[in-house]
Motif scaffolding. Structure first.
Motif, PDB file in Angstrom:
ATOM      1  N   UNK A 166       0.629  -1.507  -0.018  1.00  0.00           N
ATOM      2  CA  UNK A 166       0.180  -0.442  -0.420  1.00  0.00           C
ATOM      3  C   UNK A 166       0.689   1.027   0.181  1.00  0.00           C
ATOM      4  N   UNK A 167       0.511   2.762  -0.633  1.00  0.00           N
ATOM      5  CA  UNK A 167       0.883   3.837  -0.338  1.00  0.00           C
ATOM      6  C   UNK A 167       1.532   4.063   1.069  1.00  0.00           C
ATOM      7  N   UNK A 168       0.697   3.511   2.345  1.00  0.00           N
ATOM      8  CA  UNK A 168       1.310   4.031   3.374  1.00  0.00           C
ATOM      9  C   UNK A 168       2.385   3.080   4.058  1.00  0.00           C
ATOM     10  N   UNK A 169       1.912   2.106   3.145  1.00  0.00           N
ATOM     11  CA  UNK A 169       3.482   0.718   3.351  1.00  0.00           C
ATOM     12  C   UNK A 169       4.552   1.395   2.842  1.00  0.00           C
ATOM     13  N   UNK A 170       4.566   1.831   1.846  1.00  0.00           N
ATOM     14  CA  UNK A 170       5.698   1.948   0.954  1.00  0.00           C
ATOM     15  C   UNK A 170       6.214   3.481   1.708  1.00  0.00           C
ATOM     16  N   UNK A 171       5.394   4.217   1.950  1.00  0.00           N
ATOM     17  CA  UNK A 171       5.879   5.858   2.216  1.00  0.00           C
ATOM     18  C   UNK A 171       6.744   5.145   4.192  1.00  0.00           C
ATOM     19  N   UNK A 172       6.337   4.494   4.592  1.00  0.00           N
ATOM     20  CA  UNK A 172       6.719   4.110   5.674  1.00  0.00           C
ATOM     21  C   UNK A 172       7.714   3.442   5.582  1.00  0.00           C
ATOM     22  N   UNK A 173       8.609   2.421   5.057  1.00  0.00           N
ATOM     23  CA  UNK A 173       9.639   1.819   4.755  1.00  0.00           C
ATOM     24  C   UNK A 173      10.808   2.995   4.372  1.00  0.00           C
ATOM     25  N   UNK A 174      10.494   3.912   2.861  1.00  0.00           N
ATOM     26  CA  UNK A 174      11.141   4.678   2.729  1.00  0.00           C
ATOM     27  C   UNK A 174      11.900   5.352   4.574  1.00  0.00           C
ATOM     28  N   UNK A 175      10.575   6.077   5.022  1.00  0.00           N
ATOM     29  CA  UNK A 175      11.230   7.001   5.807  1.00  0.00           C
ATOM     30  C   UNK A 175      12.020   6.764   6.262  1.00  0.00           C
ATOM     31  N   UNK A 176      12.069   4.725   6.407  1.00  0.00           N
ATOM     32  CA  UNK A 176      12.583   4.064   8.276  1.00  0.00           C
ATOM     33  C   UNK A 176      13.909   4.054   7.538  1.00  0.00           C
ATOM     34  N   UNK A 177      14.401   3.906   6.096  1.00  0.00           N
ATOM     35  CA  UNK A 177      15.135   3.240   5.863  1.00  0.00           C
ATOM     36  C   UNK A 177      16.590   4.705   4.836  1.00  0.00           C
ATOM     37  N   UNK A 178      17.531   4.758   5.466  1.00  0.00           N
ATOM     38  CA  UNK A 178      18.524   5.512   5.274  1.00  0.00           C
ATOM     39  C   UNK A 178      18.782   5.678   3.270  1.00  0.00           C
ATOM     40  N   UNK A 179      18.885   6.392   2.978  1.00  0.00           N
ATOM     41  CA  UNK A 179      19.360   6.363   1.517  1.00  0.00           C
ATOM     42  C   UNK A 179      18.863   5.593   0.413  1.00  0.00           C
ATOM     43  N   UNK A 180      17.318   5.651   1.351  1.00  0.00           N
ATOM     44  CA  UNK A 180      16.016   4.760   0.246  1.00  0.00           C
ATOM     45  C   UNK A 180      15.425   5.583  -1.027  1.00  0.00           C
ATOM     46  N   UNK A 181      14.634   5.284  -2.012  1.00  0.00           N
ATOM     47  CA  UNK A 181      14.186   5.678  -3.025  1.00  0.00           C
ATOM     48  C   UNK A 181      12.444   4.462  -3.224  1.00  0.00           C
ATOM     49  N   UNK A 182      11.789   5.507  -3.916  1.00  0.00           N
ATOM     50  CA  UNK A 182      10.058   4.996  -3.377  1.00  0.00           C
ATOM     51  C   UNK A 182       9.711   5.487  -4.743  1.00  0.00           C
ATOM     52  N   UNK A 183       8.675   4.866  -5.656  1.00  0.00           N
ATOM     53  CA  UNK A 183       8.003   5.555  -6.340  1.00  0.00           C
ATOM     54  C   UNK A 183       6.249   5.687  -5.100  1.00  0.00           C
ATOM     55  N   UNK A 184       5.803   6.366  -5.450  1.00  0.00           N
ATOM     56  CA  UNK A 184       4.291   7.057  -4.358  1.00  0.00           C
ATOM     57  C   UNK A 184       3.807   7.827  -4.869  1.00  0.00           C
ATOM     58  N   UNK A 185       1.890   7.685  -5.046  1.00  0.00           N
ATOM     59  CA  UNK A 185       1.592   8.494  -4.843  1.00  0.00           C
ATOM     60  C   UNK A 185       1.619   9.792  -4.247  1.00  0.00           C
ATOM     61  N   UNK A 186       1.774  11.109  -4.840  1.00  0.00           N
ATOM     62  CA  UNK A 186       1.980  12.226  -3.984  1.00  0.00           C
ATOM     63  C   UNK A 186       1.367  12.877  -2.743  1.00  0.00           C
ATOM     64  N   UNK A 187       0.085  11.891  -2.444  1.00  0.00           N
ATOM     65  CA  UNK A 187      -0.537  11.909  -1.248  1.00  0.00           C
ATOM     66  C   UNK A 187       0.439  11.530  -0.378  1.00  0.00           C
ATOM     67  N   UNK A 188       1.131  10.747  -0.502  1.00  0.00           N
ATOM     68  CA  UNK A 188       1.276   9.761   0.172  1.00  0.00           C
ATOM     69  C   UNK A 188       3.011   9.919   0.871  1.00  0.00           C
ATOM     70  N   UNK A 189       3.616  11.051  -0.310  1.00  0.00           N
ATOM     71  CA  UNK A 189       5.102  11.435  -0.032  1.00  0.00           C
ATOM     72  C   UNK A 189       5.202  12.462   1.611  1.00  0.00           C
ATOM     73  N   UNK A 190       4.400  12.604   1.767  1.00  0.00           N
ATOM     74  CA  UNK A 190       4.887  13.675   3.035  1.00  0.00           C
ATOM     75  C   UNK A 190       6.061  12.743   4.253  1.00  0.00           C
ATOM     76  N   UNK A 191       6.907  13.671   4.137  1.00  0.00           N
ATOM     77  CA  UNK A 191       7.415  13.694   4.849  1.00  0.00           C
ATOM     78  C   UNK A 191       9.371  12.658   3.746  1.00  0.00           C
ATOM     79  N   UNK A 192       8.885  12.721   2.876  1.00  0.00           N
ATOM     80  CA  UNK A 192      10.000  11.853   2.028  1.00  0.00           C
ATOM     81  C   UNK A 192      10.376  13.236   1.081  1.00  0.00           C
ATOM     82  N   UNK A 193      11.624  13.766   0.381  1.00  0.00           N
ATOM     83  CA  UNK A 193      12.213  14.771  -0.893  1.00  0.00           C
ATOM     84  C   UNK A 193      11.532  14.534  -1.623  1.00  0.00           C
ATOM     85  N   UNK A 194      11.153  14.814  -3.234  1.00  0.00           N
ATOM     86  CA  UNK A 194      11.027  14.014  -4.316  1.00  0.00           C
ATOM     87  C   UNK A 194      11.781  14.990  -4.936  1.00  0.00           C
TER      88      UNK A 194
END
Length: 368
Positions: A227-255
């Motif tokens: 899910x959107x929330x799952x990949x967001x949390x995984x990316x926030x929890x991992x250093x040097x990470x990258x993901x693809x995500x609907x913009x609505x779920x990208x808060x807290x990550x750089x784009x």
């Protein structure tokens, strides 16, 4: 889960205001057969319908459901954001009255039967949510990152594995990229976001992205999350990470910025909407089916071709006419300008154009 109950107060207020504005799409006729052409607020909707599907739609669904239920206290709409694939499967099997999906029904799915639909009828795809897909990253000290389709394809297919790779560095002169491994985060579930992401890469970097577009991520690379929330949390929890995500779920990550044509473009809902406006409908579909063939190679000024169009999927005709009337009313409501503006404010999506909104409402009015 019933998203209405967790909608933020701002969404409730904005959405209730838009319902009371008297849009014809929001109300049922006095005899319960469908929406009133006059928007008579005395003809309240009542009953229950259940939807399952797109997690990208989740935030927008909060605003939509809260709004229509505020004006119709006897109406109960449940939406469970399990993911696009789960939504379509649930709708096909009859476990849901409608589905939310970031990918339209396939030809194979349309060739089958739908448990909720009347004999001899099929389902239709109605676009209700337009949003850019973000390439979101978590790299300490890197506030600006530029990527092109070939480099994104290399990262997510596993051929580019470190942030200081020469191909990334060449696009980011002057940026201090870390000497660190890239942690790729992708969807684990059957995902319409993955479908849109892989369509974009297949269209723009076919020499690097060697797999066909798919709703399941095709490479054994990195970490998977649901899910959107799952990949967001995984990316926030991992250093040097990258993901693809609907913009609505990208808060807290750089784009990252995306290279479109010869220029780098910052993500925007307007850029996503421009691409959709420049895209034709899929041919060979039934009347009322508004699946869109997204122009993934659009290079108009400001375009963001890494875009998803999310649909509400419904029967042309339901076995239960009362269900059909409620689904018809709900989709007409969702496609209306005020509801679209509420979703834009809440989720950062792009409102449907007036032309597309009118087409969706007209198609939804034929649902029985």
């Amino acid at each position: 889960m019933k998203l209405t109950r967790i909608a933020p107060l701002g969404a409730l207020v904005a959405a209730s205001t838009l319902v009371l504005a008297g849009c014809a799409a929001n109300e049922a006729s006095a005899d319960g057969s469908g929406p009133s052409p006059t928007g008579d607020s005395s003809a309240a909707l009542s009953g229950t319908i259940n939807g399952i599907g797109s997690s990208a739609q989740g935030t927008a669904q909060q605003a939509w459901i809260a709004g229509i239920q505020t004006a119709n206290p006897e109406l109960n709409i449940n939406y469970d954001p399990q993911g696009s694939g789960a939504g379509r499967k649930s709708f096909i099997s009859g476990a849901a009255d409608f589905a939310g999906s970031d990918a339209a029904l396939s030809d194979d799915e349309l060739a089958g039967t739908f448990a909720m639909c009347a004999d001899g009828t099929s389902a239709i795809d109605l676009p209700v949510y337009i949003s850019p897909i973000a390439i979101a990253y978590n790299i300490e000290g890197v506030d600006e990152l530029k990527l092109d389709a070939a480099t994104i394809a290399g990262i997510f297919s596993g051929t580019i594995t470190r942030w200081d790779d020469a191909k990334i560095a060449a696009l980011n002169e002057g940026v201090s990229l870390p000497d660190a491994a890239i942690t790729v985060v992708h969807r684990s579930d059957d995902s319409g976001t993955t479908q849109n992401f892989t369509e974009y890469l297949a269209a723009n970097a076919a020499d690097v992205w060697t797999e066909e577009p798919s709703q399941t991520f095709p490479f054994a690379v990195g970490d998977a999350a649901k899910g959107t929330s799952g990949v967001a949390e995984a990316a926030k929890s991992a250093k040097n990470s990258i993901t693809y995500i609907d913009e609505s779920g990208a808060a807290g990550l750089s784009i990252a910025q995306l290279k479109v044509g010869d220029t780098f473009v910052k993500i925007s809902a307007d850029g996503a909407a421009a691409v959709v406006a420049d895209s034709p409908l899929v041919t060979g579909r039934a009347a009322g089916d508004l699946a869109i063939a997204i122009n993934r190679t659009d290079t108009q000024d400001g375009a963001w071709p890494l875009v998803l169009v999310s649909y509400l999927i419904a029967c042309q005709q339901y076995q239960d006419a009362d269900k059909g009337a409620l689904v018809s009313s709900y989709i007409q409501y969702v496609a209306g300008d005020a509801a679209q503006q509420a979703a834009a404010a809440q989720a950062g999506s792009a409102p449907l154009s007036a032309e597309l909104s009118a087409k969706v409402i007209a198609a939804a009015q034929t649902i029985k």
